[in-house]
Write an enzyme that holds these catalytic residues in place. Structure first.
Site, short mmCIF file in Angstrom:
data_model
loop_
_atom_site.label_atom_id
_atom_site.label_comp_id
_atom_site.label_asym_id
_atom_site.label_seq_id
_atom_site.Cartn_x
_atom_site.Cartn_y
_atom_site.Cartn_z
N ARG A 78 21.69 22.25 10.61
CA ARG A 78 21.18 21.62 9.40
C ARG A 78 22.27 20.85 8.65
O ARG A 78 22.00 19.99 7.82
CB ARG A 78 20.56 22.67 8.47
CG ARG A 78 20.09 22.13 7.13
CD ARG A 78 19.30 23.16 6.35
NE ARG A 78 19.94 24.45 6.23
CZ ARG A 78 20.93 24.74 5.38
NH1 ARG A 78 21.43 23.81 4.59
NH2 ARG A 78 21.42 25.96 5.33
N TYR A 132 7.50 -0.71 -0.81
CA TYR A 132 6.63 0.09 0.04
C TYR A 132 5.80 1.03 -0.85
O TYR A 132 6.30 1.59 -1.82
CB TYR A 132 7.47 0.88 1.04
CG TYR A 132 6.74 1.94 1.81
CD1 TYR A 132 5.59 1.63 2.53
CD2 TYR A 132 7.20 3.25 1.82
CE1 TYR A 132 4.91 2.61 3.24
CE2 TYR A 132 6.53 4.23 2.53
CZ TYR A 132 5.38 3.91 3.23
OH TYR A 132 4.72 4.88 3.93
N ASP A 197 16.21 -1.87 0.13
CA ASP A 197 15.47 -1.48 1.33
C ASP A 197 15.51 -2.67 2.28
O ASP A 197 14.91 -3.71 2.03
CB ASP A 197 14.04 -1.12 0.95
CG ASP A 197 13.25 -0.54 2.12
OD1 ASP A 197 13.55 -0.91 3.28
OD2 ASP A 197 12.33 0.27 1.88
N LYS A 222 11.01 2.18 11.93
CA LYS A 222 10.49 0.84 12.21
C LYS A 222 11.36 0.12 13.25
O LYS A 222 11.39 0.51 14.40
CB LYS A 222 10.40 0.06 10.90
CG LYS A 222 9.74 0.82 9.73
CD LYS A 222 8.41 1.43 10.07
CE LYS A 222 7.62 1.86 8.84
NZ LYS A 222 8.06 3.06 8.15
#
Length: 390
Positions: A78, A132, A197, A222
Site C-alpha cells: 500500500r 469532467y 486536467d 483514458k
C-alpha cells in the site's frame, strides 16, 4: 465549424541522452532493464517485503509516512510498488515534472490533491467550468472539506483569498472541448497553484507545466492506457507536492495496482502514435460533421486531439443508440471509438443549471475517436444521424 479555446526518480530525461520526446515515450521508466538482463519490465505483485533489519525498516516506514520514497523495497504494497514507480517515473519525464504519484483512479488522484490542500489549511478551491462531471460534483459537494467558487478564467485571480489552495481547470474541457489560455491563467493566479486536467490533450499535444501549471492530472484510464482495459490516475508535479500526495496515499490506500502500473507503462510507449493517428481522423470527422445538415455546431480544439463534440438537430439519445460500429459508452481514449450523451451520463450528476452554465446543452454529443478507418466511422455516423431524425 467552431473551435474553442537503477530506479529513476528525477522525473527528467534520462541523463546523457539527446533522444527525442517520441523516443523517450518508448524507453522512459525502462532504462535499467538491459543492465538487469530484462527486456520487458517485471511485474512485482508482492503485498509485503522481508524486513530483517527491523530498526532500519521502522525508520524507512516513518520516512514513507512523511511522503518520501527512497526507491528501495516498499515495506508494504500500500506504500509503494516497484512496477508502479516505473510508470510514475516515465509519466513525470514525459510531462517534464520532477515527480509523479499514481492512484487507483483519476478521481482518487484528484481527491488526494484536495485532501493535501485541506491538510495544509488551504480548503478553498477555484473551479473553472466545464470540468469532467464527477470532478464538478466532487468540488460542489464539499465532501472532502473543500469549498468551491466557480469562475470564468478571467475571474479566477479576483476570487483568490489567503485560504485558496488550488485553481482547477481542464483544457480542452470535458465535454465541450473549450480551451483556456493556461499561461494567462497561471500568471494571473500566481502564486496559487493551478491544477490542469490534461486527460484530453495528453503530453503529446500539451505540457501544462511548461505553461506555469503546478500540477497535471490525468485519468490514466483514458489515453495513457489506451485500450479500455485498465483504470488509474496520476498527478505530475514538484517533488514537494509529490510528498504531500504520497502522505495522503499512505493513509487512504488509493495505490495503483501493479498490473495497472505495468499496463499504463506499456501504454505510454504507443501514446504518441495513437494520439496523432486518432487526432488526424478526428479532425477530418469534425470537418465532415460541420457540413452535415443534422449537425448545428461542431466543437473541435485548436490544439487538435481525438475528441469531437457536436450539437445536433436530431434526437441525441436516438443517435447514440443507432450507431453500429462506434460503441455507445462512457469513457474515452481507447483504440476503438466511443460515443455518448453527456447530459444523460458523464455530466448527469451535475444539476441542470450547472450544466447550462458550463455550456453543456441537451443536444450535445461527445465522440471519442479511435483508430478505425475514417470512412467507416463516417458511414456509421451518417446512418445514425439519418436514423435519429426527430
Amino acid at each position: 465549424m467552431t473551435t474553442h479555446s537503477g530506479t529513476m526518480h528525477s522525473g527528467t530525461m534520462h541523463s546523457g541522452t539527446t533522444h527525442s520526446w517520441n523516443t523517450r515515450a518508448v524507453h522512459a521508466g525502462k532504462d535499467d532493464l538491459a543492465a538487469l538482463g530484462l527486456h520487458a519490465p517485471p511485474i512485482d505483485l508482492s503485498t509485503t517485503y522481508p524486513s530483517h533489519d527491523v530498526v532500519a525498516e521502522a525508520a524507512r516506514l516513518d520516512d514513507f509516512a512523511a511522503g518520501n520514497d527512497d526507491g528501495g523495497p516498499p515495506v508494504y504494497g500500500r506504500v509503494a510498488n516497484p512496477t508502479v514507480r516505473r510508470f510514475e517515473d516515465a509519466l513525470a519525464e514525459l510531462e517534464g515534472a520532477q515527480a509523479a504519484v499514481a492512484f487507483a483512479s483519476g478521481m482518487a488522484a484528484l481527491s488526494a490533491c484536495l485532501l493535501a490542500q485541506v491538510a495544509a489549511g488551504k480548503p478553498e478551491i477555484i473551479g473553472v467550468r466545464p470540468l469532467y462531471g464527477t470532478t464538478d460534483h466532487l468540488l460542489d459537494s464539499g465532501l472532502l472539506g473543500t469549498s468551491v467558487t466557480w469562475v470564468s478564467p478571467e475571474e479566477a485571480a479576483s476570487a483568490i483569498t489567503d485560504r485558496t489552495g488550488l485553481v482547477v481547470v481542464e483544457s480542452p474541457a470535458n465535454p465541450t472541448l473549450t480551451e483556456v489560455d493556461l499561461r494567462a491563467l497561471t500568471d494571473a493566479c500566481a502564486p496559487v497553484p493551478v491544477l490542469v486536467d490534461n486527460t484530453f490533450a495528453t503530453p503529446v499535444l500539451q505540457r501544462p507545466l511548461t505553461l506555469g501549471a503546478a500540477m497535471v492530472l490525468h485519468s490514466a484510464t483514458k489515453y495513457l492506457g489506451g485500450h479500455g482495459d485498465v483504470m488509474g490516475g496520476v498527478v505530475a508535479c514538484s517533488d514537494e507536492f509529490a510528498r504531500s500526495l504520497r502522505q495522503v496515499r499512505f493513509v487512504t490506500g488509493g495505490m495503483l495496482h501493479p498490473i495497472a502500473g505495468y499496463e499504463l507503462l506499456r501504454g505510454l510507449a504507443t501514446l504518441p502514435v495513437r494520439v496523432r493517428a486518432a487526432s488526424a481522423t478526428a479532425g477530418e470527422l469534425a470537418r465532415r460533421l460541420a457540413e452535415h445538415p443534422h449537425v448545428t455546431e461542431v466543437h473541435y480544439p485548436r490544439l487538435g486531439g481525438a475528441m469531437v463534440s457536436f450539437e445536433t438537430s436530431v434526437d441525441p439519445i436516438a443517435l447514440v443508440s443507432a450507431v453500429r460500429l462506434i460503441t455507445p459508452a462512457v469513457s474515452l481514449g481507447s483504440v476503438d471509438s466511443l460515443i455518448q450523451h453527456p447530459a444523460s451520463l458523464t455530466h448527469r450528476i451535475m444539476d441542470e443549471v450547472a450544466r447550462k452554465d458550463a455550456g453543456i446543452s441537451p443536444d450535445l454529443v461527445r465522440l471519442s475517436v479511435g483508430l478505425e478507418d475514417v470512412d467507416d466511422l463516417w458511414t456509421d455516423l451518417t446512418q445514425a444521424l439519418t436514423h435519429a431524425v426527430r
